[in-house]
Motif scaffolding. Structure first.
Motif, short mmCIF file in Angstrom:
data_model
loop_
_atom_site.label_atom_id
_atom_site.label_comp_id
_atom_site.label_asym_id
_atom_site.label_seq_id
_atom_site.Cartn_x
_atom_site.Cartn_y
_atom_site.Cartn_z
N ALA A 115 0.79 -1.30 -0.01
CA ALA A 115 0.02 -0.06 -0.09
C ALA A 115 0.92 1.19 0.03
O ALA A 115 0.72 2.21 -0.48
N PHE A 116 1.78 1.24 0.78
CA PHE A 116 2.85 2.29 0.91
C PHE A 116 3.26 2.62 -0.57
O PHE A 116 3.55 3.78 -0.96
N SER A 117 3.86 1.75 -1.24
CA SER A 117 4.28 1.61 -2.46
C SER A 117 3.43 2.50 -3.65
O SER A 117 3.82 3.36 -4.15
N PHE A 168 10.46 9.69 -6.36
CA PHE A 168 9.20 9.28 -5.45
C PHE A 168 8.94 7.94 -6.15
O PHE A 168 8.59 6.93 -5.38
N ALA A 169 8.78 8.15 -7.32
CA ALA A 169 8.14 6.89 -8.08
C ALA A 169 9.19 5.68 -7.94
O ALA A 169 8.88 4.52 -7.97
N GLU A 170 10.43 5.96 -8.14
CA GLU A 170 11.44 5.13 -8.01
C GLU A 170 11.39 4.34 -6.48
O GLU A 170 11.40 2.94 -6.62
N ILE A 171 11.46 5.05 -5.63
CA ILE A 171 11.12 4.46 -4.10
C ILE A 171 10.00 3.48 -4.06
O ILE A 171 10.12 2.56 -3.72
N ALA A 172 8.92 3.96 -4.76
CA ALA A 172 7.65 3.19 -4.72
C ALA A 172 8.12 1.82 -5.45
O ALA A 172 7.82 0.60 -5.09
N GLY A 173 8.91 1.78 -6.70
CA GLY A 173 9.23 0.63 -7.41
C GLY A 173 10.19 -0.12 -6.54
O GLY A 173 9.92 -1.24 -6.64
N VAL A 174 11.00 0.32 -5.83
CA VAL A 174 11.82 -0.41 -5.07
C VAL A 174 11.17 -1.01 -4.04
O VAL A 174 11.14 -2.28 -3.48
N ILE A 211 15.03 -4.43 -10.85
CA ILE A 211 14.58 -3.12 -9.94
C ILE A 211 15.38 -2.83 -8.86
O ILE A 211 15.89 -1.80 -8.55
N LEU A 212 15.56 -3.93 -8.14
CA LEU A 212 16.39 -3.68 -6.92
C LEU A 212 17.99 -3.18 -7.25
O LEU A 212 18.65 -2.66 -6.58
#
Ligand code: HEM
Ligand code: CU
Lengths: 831, 104
Positions: A115-117, A168-174, A211-212
């Motif tokens: 959900a956070f992602s 921000f979107a990348e953090i969601a991806g990780v 992605i990681l």
């Protein structure tokens, strides 16, 4: 044996999400996945409208629909949104939605992280989009190369929107990748060994791994870039030891894997739905798996092929050119296996299969032009022309949009319980397919005839008119196709014919009940085959009657089995969290923090950072003491499994290592930046007059080592059931940690000012990076200490302590690399 | 690691990890050698080191693959494919420094 009456209602109750607006606190994977997909299509629509604007402007020479400034913003936002806000998230959404169902799981192992992602993705996307509304959208191309995007040439806020929104979107991806990796490794149905795992899961596993490792370089690059733009730390400034080519390396270290991060899940979807419509198991299953792994790794070694025209050493050219041609092998295997599956089966040419064939045709054409541009001499001609625009759309639309649309049609009944219309599906497909080729085929010619990309208009008489006009006409046809196709799906969601279970006669678990109930499986089945619904007679009946694992929610808990990585032996029982506002609130606070940085309101940013810290601590604070939890629960009649929470092999343990891998990639990117500048940048080595080792820097090593030792002694104490010892040693660790940080801060004051030279700036980033990690470790340890004082933890249940110890050690290890870079390297620079 | 994890790791991850290590080693070594002017020495240090590394790593990948390919079923076959792919990939990464002039 029949299950007790009322058990099913209790199960529904346990997994239900609250109604109305409070549904925003839901964390179940299906609402999350659906939100991802819908949001991705929202951004796709806007990026698509921007594309139509581009094509309108370019339809005729000397057109004036868009001026040059507007055009720059429009194509940059089109590319950026398509790649960062559509292509990756839509597949993450598909995986969030489908994977637990395919794996025979009730949910993802960390619902709140999922959900956070999502919320991070939504807020990041909205931040980026808002720039368009206020007319200050990024305008330096989707890879925002400095120096054009540096402060000197882009003084406005435009590029900052890119850096912050995309990060921000990348953090969601990780975050999503961590979630999916652990889910695939640890939450498969019992018996679903690696060899029986569906192909989509294999492809998502490879993607999550990419992605990681692939996103961190860009996250690091963006942080450095924002530091340069906001505080004048000169990482990309040649006059002070920086180098704009460093940005290109960091960008493409991410950017090339990105292409496969988009492609692989799409192929995974194809490899799952093509066999259904071909009525034939995927041909060359093992080779498909090997290709997924192969592509995943190989794509990490190709980044510099986007930089042939930069003037990198000839040696590197040969090196990356050779590696680039290699990736054609696994790609070829995949395409061949898909064709062969259709060829060997008894295919029914419904809409999804048409989209699969569309993929094959378009992607292969894009692959051919890809091989052309991977040859250095040809690339030097085609680089930055419309030829590349044609190539990248063949690859991206063929490799992502077509498979995704086919998948939407295929899984629509599972999601909505209603059948999509074959007529609108097929009409939509042909309009899309023909429109696409009318649009992009001519651009190969335009490019070879010399028309550059990213120009807002062109003069008449260069032979570019007919092909541009044709392309624009094609884009309208493509848009019409999308409208009909998506409109057909939307209509079907409300008016379509209701489906019976498993309408296509598929073999994988998501089709046991159509649509599946909120808890996914009445009981979690035992899997004995790759296509359980084809091969395991009676499976559906058994599951629907509650024969299997965890049919009983045992007092309204969200229970699900956790299994071992390779053989999927049931190992423990997950007890998953229900609806909560924590992820939404935390993501919103992060959004405030980022907005504060964006508008340079640093008071807001600091307040946001403090609030974010509090929010994370509140989130991580357990609702029940590990100490009080039942040690075991009944997983199946007569089978007791330990409860995962607090257990030292729980999926959170796997997540720790996955997270550390991504973090190490971030740190490695930082070290790479250092060595790259050292090796290639002008003004290196920096003019160091006299190198000295300050005594605080050296002394600090002592408390650092002591703190690591104390952390391990704390863990040893609780293993011996000595809770007082645990508290004591954690306190020692925290104390020595504080001493270390103070000495570090002191030592940092002796470093040069960060704006003097890129090396000084890197030295500061390096020590701050390490200090930040130690602060995180100290927070973990502090929370463990508080919990221990409240009587929590036991010799066999102290996962939080184990994680804190490992993280603390990792933070200390960072300094093994950091200390020489910051404090010893100057000795090499003395002239 | 438990026994099944260890063999899955060897079959599916060891070859690509060896390839990645070799890739990095060659890239970093050639960069540094050029930076420090080793290519101007009498003996072709760069070529010898790259060739040696490449032969060693290809041999290691093939060895691991031989063990893997003897395993029955899925891991044997998939791991065999992965191994062959990365043996080839390692070779291709090692070739350019031998064929093209280094440090230009
Ligand atoms: C609706 C169909 C689409 C049309 C008509 C379209 C059209 C265009 C055109 C004409 C350009 C070149 C602008 C220029 O260089 O002057 C462009 C750039 C680009 N497009 Fe698309 N596009 C479409 C869909 C997509 C999709 C689905 C993706 C990705 C998934 C995508 C990704 C990109 C990227 C990355 C660029 C490069 C932007 C840059 O140069 O910074 N496009 N598009
Ligand atoms: Cu690439």
């Amino acid at each position: 044996m029949t299950r007790p009456a009322g058990e099913e209602a209790e199960l529904t109750q346990a997994w239900a999400s609250p109604p109305g607006w409070r549904a925003l606190s839901a964390v179940n994977h299906r609402p999350m996945g659906a939100r991802f997909v819908v949001t991705a299509f929202f951004f796709f629509t806007i990026a698509g409208l921007l594309a139509l604007l581009i094509r309108t402007q370019l339809a005729v020479p000397n057109n004036t629909v868009l001026g040059p400034e507007a055009y720059n913003q429009v194509f940059t936002m089109h590319g950026t949104m398509m790649l960062f806000l559509f292509a990756v998230p839509v597949l993450q959404g598909a995986a969030t939605y489908l994977l637990p169902l395919m794996l025979g799981a009730r949910d993802l192992p960390f619902p709140r992280l999922g959900a956070f992602s999502f919320w991070c993705y939504l807020f990041g996307g909205l931040i980026l989009l808002s720039s368009l509304v206020i007319g200050a959208a990024p305008d330096a191309g989707w890879f925002i190369y400095p120096p054009l995007s540096g402060k000197a040439f882009s003084p406005g806020i435009n590029v900052d929107f890119w850096l912050i929104g995309v990060t921000f979107a990348e953090i969601a991806g990780v975050a999503g990748a961590i979630e999916l990796t652990v889910s695939i490794l640890r939450s498969r149905a019992p018996g679903m060994s690696l060899s029986r795992m569906p192909l989509f899961a294999w492809y998502m596993l490879a993607t999550a791994g990419m992605i990681l490792i692939g996103f961190p370089p860009l996250i690091l690059g963006s942080i450095l870039f924002e530091l340069e733009r906001a505080f004048d730390w000169p990482f990309f400034d040649t006059s002070r030891g920086g180098d704009p080519v460093l940005w290109q390396h960091l960008f493409w270290l991410f950017g090339h894997p990105e292409v496969y991060i988009i492609l692989l899940p799409a192929v995974g979807l194809l490899a799952t739905f093509v066999p259904v419509h071909a009525r034939q198991p995927a041909f060359l299953h093992n080779w498909l798996v090997a290709s997924a792994i192969g592509t995943g790794f190989l794509s990490m070694g190709l980044w510099a092929h986007h930089m042939y025209a930069v003037g990198i050493p000839q040696m590197s050219l040969a090196f990356f050119s050779a590696a680039s041609s290699l990736v054609a092998i696994p790609s070829g295997i995949q395409v061949f296996a898909l064709i062969a599956t259709v060829g060997m089966g008894r295919p029914v040419f419904r809409t999804p299969l048409l989209f699969a064939l569309g993929f094959v045709v378009i992607f292969v054409l894009g692959g051919l032009t890809g091989v052309m541009v991977s040859l250095v001499p040809f690339d030097l001609v085609a680089h930055d022309t419309q030829f590349v625009v044609a190539h990248l759309h063949y690859v991206l639309i063929g490799g992502s949009v077509f498979p995704v649309l086919g998948a939407l049609h295929h899984w629509w009944p599972a999601a909505t319980g209603r059948m999509p219309s074959e007529t609108t599906g097929k009409i939509g497909f042909w309009l899309l397919f023909v429109g696409f080729n009318i649009n992009f085929m001519p651009l190969h010619h335009t490019g070879l005839a010399g028309m550059p990309r990213r120009v807002y208009t062109y003069p008449a008489g260069l032979g570019w008119e007919w092909s541009n006009l044709m392309a624009s006409a094609g884009s309208l046809m493509f848009a019409l196709g999308l409208l009909i196709f998506l409109g057909g799906l939307a209509h079907a969601a409300f008016r379509g014919r209701r489906t019976q279970d498993d309408p296509w006669g598929a073999g994988t678990l998501e089709w046991i009940a159509t649509p599946p109930p909120v808890y996914n499986f009445r009981a979690v089945p035992v899997i004995e085959s790759r296509y359980p619904l084809w091969d395991q007679a009676g499976l559906r009946g058994a599951v629907l009657n509650g024969v299997g694992f965890m049919p009983d929610p045992q007092g309204g808990r969200r229970l699900a089995p956790a299994t071992t990585e390779v053989e999927a032996v049931p190992e423990m029982a997950l007890d998953l969290p229900g609806p909560t506002w924590s992820p939404l609130v935390t993501a919103a606070i992060f959004a405030g923090l980022f907005l504060g940085i964006l508008v340079q309101a640093y008071a807001v940013a600091v307040a946001g950072a403090v609030a974010a810290f509090v929010a994370v601590v509140v989130w991580m604070w357990p609702s029940e003491r590990d100490h009080d939890l039942p040690r075991e629960v009944e997983a199946a009649p007569g089978l007791m499994l330990p409860l995962a929470r607090g257990h030292h092999r729980s999926p959170a343990w796997t997540a720790l290592w996955v997270t550390l891998a991504a973090d190490a990639a971030l740190y490695a990117s930082l070290a790479f930046a250092f060595f790259y500048l050292w090796g290639f940048a002008a003004q290196w080595p920096p003019a160091v007059v006299r190198a000295t080792l300050s005594w605080p820097a050296v002394t600090a090593l002592l408390p650092l080592v002591a703190s690591v030792a104390a952390a391990w002694l704390a863990e040893r104490a609780i293993r011996r059931d000595d809770r007082a010892g645990l508290v004591r040693w954690l306190a020692v660790a925290l104390g020595t940690g504080v001493v270390f940080l103070l000495l570090q801060g002191w030592a940092a004051m002796a470093l040069g000012p960060p704006s003097r030279h890129a090396r000084d700036a890197l030295a500061h980033v390096t020590w701050i990076f390490q200090a930040f990690h130690l602060l995180v470790a100290m927070t973990m340890a502090g929370m463990a200490l508080a919990r221990a004082r409240l009587g929590d933890f036991a010799p066999d249940r102290h996962l939080a302590v184990r994680i804190a110890t490992r993280f603390w050690t990792y933070a200390a290890l960072l300094w093994v690399v950091g200390f020489p870079l910051v404090h010893l390297a100057p000795f090499l620079f003395v002239r | 690691m438990t026994e099944p994890s260890a063999s899955a790791f060897r079959a599916l991850l060891l070859p690509p990890l060896l390839w990645a290590g070799h890739f990095l080693a060659v890239y970093v070594f050639v960069s540094l050698a050029c930076l420090w002017g080793w290519h101007r020495m009498e003996v072709p240090v760069v070529q010898v080191v790259v060739a040696g590394l490449t032969v060693a790593v290809v041999a290691a990948v093939l060895l691991a693959t031989r063990v893997t390919a003897r395993m029955p079923g899925f891991l044997g076959r998939t791991g065999g494919g992965v191994g062959l792919l990365f043996a080839g990939a390692t070779l291709v990464v090692g070739l350019p420094p031998l064929l093209a002039p280094v440090c230009r």
